[in-house]
Design a protein around this motif. Structure first.
Motif, PDB file in Angstrom:
ATOM      1  N   ALA A   1      -1.502   4.904 -16.576  1.00 15.66           N
ATOM      2  CA  ALA A   1      -0.247   4.684 -17.294  1.00 15.66           C
ATOM      3  C   ALA A   1       0.459   3.404 -16.862  1.00 15.66           C
ATOM      4  N   GLY A   2      -0.050   2.783 -15.793  1.00 14.35           N
ATOM      5  CA  GLY A   2       0.484   1.479 -15.412  1.00 14.35           C
ATOM      6  C   GLY A   2       1.400   1.474 -14.211  1.00 14.35           C
ATOM      7  N   GLU A   3       1.120   2.303 -13.207  1.00 17.77           N
ATOM      8  CA  GLU A   3       1.938   2.331 -11.999  1.00 17.77           C
ATOM      9  C   GLU A   3       2.102   0.928 -11.400  1.00 17.77           C
ATOM     10  N   MET A   4       0.993   0.214 -11.255  1.00 18.75           N
ATOM     11  CA  MET A   4       1.063  -1.112 -10.634  1.00 18.75           C
ATOM     12  C   MET A   4       1.696  -2.143 -11.564  1.00 18.75           C
ATOM     13  N   ILE A   5       1.426  -2.028 -12.861  1.00 22.61           N
ATOM     14  CA  ILE A   5       2.071  -2.933 -13.816  1.00 22.61           C
ATOM     15  C   ILE A   5       3.583  -2.758 -13.746  1.00 22.61           C
ATOM     16  N   TRP A   6       4.016  -1.494 -13.690  1.00 22.13           N
ATOM     17  CA  TRP A   6       5.457  -1.248 -13.689  1.00 22.13           C
ATOM     18  C   TRP A   6       6.099  -1.693 -12.384  1.00 22.13           C
ATOM     19  N   PHE A   7       5.379  -1.552 -11.275  1.00 17.71           N
ATOM     20  CA  PHE A   7       5.885  -2.076 -10.002  1.00 17.71           C
ATOM     21  C   PHE A   7       6.113  -3.580 -10.126  1.00 17.71           C
ATOM     22  N   GLY A   8       5.128  -4.292 -10.660  1.00 15.91           N
ATOM     23  CA  GLY A   8       5.264  -5.736 -10.818  1.00 15.91           C
ATOM     24  C   GLY A   8       6.375  -6.115 -11.778  1.00 15.91           C
ATOM     25  N   THR A   9       6.537  -5.338 -12.843  1.00 16.08           N
ATOM     26  CA  THR A   9       7.578  -5.621 -13.832  1.00 16.08           C
ATOM     27  C   THR A   9       8.967  -5.415 -13.254  1.00 16.08           C
ATOM     28  N   LEU A  10       9.180  -4.269 -12.609  1.00 15.71           N
ATOM     29  CA  LEU A  10      10.510  -3.972 -12.065  1.00 15.71           C
ATOM     30  C   LEU A  10      10.917  -4.943 -10.964  1.00 15.71           C
ATOM     31  N   THR A  11       9.984  -5.234 -10.071  1.00 15.05           N
ATOM     32  CA  THR A  11      10.346  -6.108  -8.946  1.00 15.05           C
ATOM     33  C   THR A  11      10.647  -7.520  -9.429  1.00 15.05           C
ATOM     34  N   PHE A  12       9.899  -8.002 -10.433  1.00 14.53           N
ATOM     35  CA  PHE A  12      10.211  -9.320 -10.986  1.00 14.53           C
ATOM     36  C   PHE A  12      11.526  -9.279 -11.758  1.00 14.53           C
ATOM     37  N   ALA A  13      11.689  -8.271 -12.614  1.00 13.55           N
ATOM     38  CA  ALA A  13      12.863  -8.192 -13.480  1.00 13.55           C
ATOM     39  C   ALA A  13      14.162  -8.158 -12.691  1.00 13.55           C
ATOM     40  N   MET A  14      14.139  -7.479 -11.539  1.00 11.55           N
ATOM     41  CA  MET A  14      15.355  -7.282 -10.761  1.00 11.55           C
ATOM     42  C   MET A  14      15.391  -8.107  -9.479  1.00 11.55           C
ATOM     43  N   ALA A  15      14.395  -8.993  -9.325  1.00 13.83           N
ATOM     44  CA  ALA A  15      14.323  -9.874  -8.145  1.00 13.83           C
ATOM     45  C   ALA A  15      14.307  -9.065  -6.847  1.00 13.83           C
ATOM     46  N   LEU A  16      13.394  -8.087  -6.794  1.00 15.36           N
ATOM     47  CA  LEU A  16      13.252  -7.237  -5.613  1.00 15.36           C
ATOM     48  C   LEU A  16      12.005  -7.630  -4.834  1.00 15.36           C
ATOM     49  N   THR A  17      12.086  -7.501  -3.524  1.00 17.22           N
ATOM     50  CA  THR A  17      10.936  -7.735  -2.658  1.00 17.22           C
ATOM     51  C   THR A  17      10.752  -6.524  -1.751  1.00 17.22           C
ATOM     52  N   ILE A  18       9.630  -5.833  -1.919  1.00 17.77           N
ATOM     53  CA  ILE A  18       9.329  -4.681  -1.075  1.00 17.77           C
ATOM     54  C   ILE A  18       8.470  -5.183   0.086  1.00 17.77           C
ATOM     55  N   PRO A  19       8.949  -5.034   1.321  1.00 18.73           N
ATOM     56  CA  PRO A  19       8.163  -5.514   2.466  1.00 18.73           C
ATOM     57  C   PRO A  19       6.794  -4.841   2.511  1.00 18.73           C
ATOM     58  N   GLU A  20       5.802  -5.574   2.975  1.00 17.44           N
ATOM     59  CA  GLU A  20       4.438  -5.049   3.021  1.00 17.44           C
ATOM     60  C   GLU A  20       4.363  -3.746   3.801  1.00 17.44           C
ATOM     61  N   GLU A  21       5.125  -3.647   4.871  1.00 14.90           N
ATOM     62  CA  GLU A  21       5.070  -2.441   5.697  1.00 14.90           C
ATOM     63  C   GLU A  21       5.696  -1.228   4.999  1.00 14.90           C
ATOM     64  N   GLU A  22       6.379  -1.447   3.886  1.00 12.15           N
ATOM     65  CA  GLU A  22       6.976  -0.337   3.146  1.00 12.15           C
ATOM     66  C   GLU A  22       6.203   0.022   1.873  1.00 12.15           C
ATOM     67  N   MET A  23       5.097  -0.646   1.617  1.00 11.76           N
ATOM     68  CA  MET A  23       4.388  -0.427   0.362  1.00 11.76           C
ATOM     69  C   MET A  23       3.865   1.003   0.219  1.00 11.76           C
ATOM     70  N   GLU A  24       3.331   1.549   1.282  1.00  9.88           N
ATOM     71  CA  GLU A  24       2.795   2.909   1.198  1.00  9.88           C
ATOM     72  C   GLU A  24       3.904   3.931   0.990  1.00  9.88           C
ATOM     73  N   ILE A  25       4.999   3.778   1.704  1.00 10.52           N
ATOM     74  CA  ILE A  25       6.101   4.709   1.536  1.00 10.52           C
ATOM     75  C   ILE A  25       6.744   4.539   0.164  1.00 10.52           C
ATOM     76  N   CYS A  26       6.751   3.315  -0.332  1.00 15.81           N
ATOM     77  CA  CYS A  26       7.266   3.042  -1.675  1.00 15.81           C
ATOM     78  C   CYS A  26       6.466   3.825  -2.717  1.00 15.81           C
ATOM     79  N   LYS A  27       5.147   3.772  -2.581  1.00 12.54           N
ATOM     80  CA  LYS A  27       4.287   4.487  -3.521  1.00 12.54           C
ATOM     81  C   LYS A  27       4.527   5.984  -3.454  1.00 12.54           C
ATOM     82  N   ARG A  28       4.679   6.500  -2.242  1.00 13.03           N
ATOM     83  CA  ARG A  28       4.891   7.948  -2.082  1.00 13.03           C
ATOM     84  C   ARG A  28       6.239   8.372  -2.657  1.00 13.03           C
ATOM     85  N   LEU A  29       7.271   7.594  -2.383  1.00 13.02           N
ATOM     86  CA  LEU A  29       8.603   7.938  -2.873  1.00 13.02           C
ATOM     87  C   LEU A  29       8.702   7.846  -4.400  1.00 13.02           C
TER      88      LEU A  29
END
Length: 291
Positions: free
Chosen positions: A150-178
């Motif tokens: 359904a596009g989990e990764m596409i939507w991650f890329g879209t939201l972070t670009f659209a809102m100028a967000l940067t998720i630190p690499e060390e938080e990527m796994e917890i981001c996915k879980r949350l």
């Protein structure tokens, strides 16, 4: 999370309120920018690939898809994410159009544009790892696949670009879980409203199964189409409730980065916006108007 570019939609339809109880529906004020992006995408696709015909893309009678799923998109980024979303909905796009999207995004925000492109490339790799014609035995088995498809990764890329967000690499796994409960709700919503279209397509192609939660539930539970839809609705409601609990925890956890907390809140509006749009969009309802 501050709201600078959107307003609450005070009277969403009954089904949106029922399935997304506790989630507000918001809409971006600059909806004309989404219209411009979609129109430009269709014009370019017609010129460089093939005519789009009656395809409406993200537009619908009451809501534009991006306006309600990314209501806090930075205004100067709304047109290009709408353009990119409509191109990806038609296909993965021609290389010429893909290059154009990347160039335009890079001119706005190089760092997050590259993050988006990497996320989209990851989606293509993951989506290709399982043939769509292979049946699933249960919803539990199906959902992880569907979230990717359904596009989990596409939507991650879209939201972070659209809102100028940067998720630190060390938080990527917890981001996915949350974010998982929200993506469960998004995926099941897509399946609920695309069911008739996908069922008819599979029948035309002579396929023995439909890669859709409704078909999975019908076979797993030995129930009718209508009963499977009711189960799917209940699963959406459950996922929304889980997602809201996650949001409460995230808001209270100041140990998480500010951008991660904003991302988890933003995706809640993607859930309610996707549902409101799906209920009345021409993509799933051929007799509906795009406005």
């Amino acid at each position: 999370m501050d709201f600078r570019y959107s307003d609450i939609v005070n009277s969403p339809d009954d089904e949106t309120m029922e399935l997304c109880e506790g989630l507000a529906l918001r809409m971006h004020r600059d909806t004309h920018k989404e219209v411009a992006g979609v129109k430009r995408a269709h014009d370019d696709w017609t010129e460089f690939v093939s005519p789009v015909g009656q395809y409406h893309g993200g537009l619908s009678r009451q809501y534009g898809f991006m306006a309600v799923t990314v209501p806090e998109c930075l205004p100067e980024r709304l047109e290009i994410i709408s353009y990119a979303n409509d191109v990806s909905a038609v296909s993965q796009g021609s290389k010429r159009i893909q290059s154009h999207i990347l160039a335009e995004m890079m001119a706005i925000d190089p760092e997050r544009a590259l993050t988006s492109m990497k996320s989209w490339a990851t989606f293509v790799q993951l989506a290709a790892s399982r043939p769509r014609s292979r049946p699933f035995a249960s919803l539990e088995e199906y959902l992880p696949y569907r979230i990717i498809d359904a596009g989990e990764m596409i939507w991650f890329g879209t939201l972070t670009f659209a809102m100028a967000l940067t998720i630190p690499e060390e938080e990527m796994e917890i981001c996915k879980r949350l974010a998982q409960p929200a993506f469960e709700a998004l995926s099941l919503t897509n399946d609920l409203f695309s069911w008739e279209k996908e069922r008819d397509w599979a029948q035309e192609k002579g396929q023995g199964c439909v890669i859709n939660a409704i078909w999975v539930l019908m076979t797993e539970l030995s129930v009718s189409e209508d009963a499977a839809k009711d189960v799917c609705r209940a699963e959406i409601e459950a996922s929304v409730k889980k997602s809201l609990l996650v949001l409460q925890e995230v808001r209270a956890n100041l140990g998480l980065s500010a951008d991660l907390r904003t991302y988890i809140e933003a995706i809640q509006y993607s859930v309610s916006g996707n549902l409101a749009w799906s209920i009345q969009c021409p993509r799933y309802h051929p007799d509906a108007s795009s406005g």
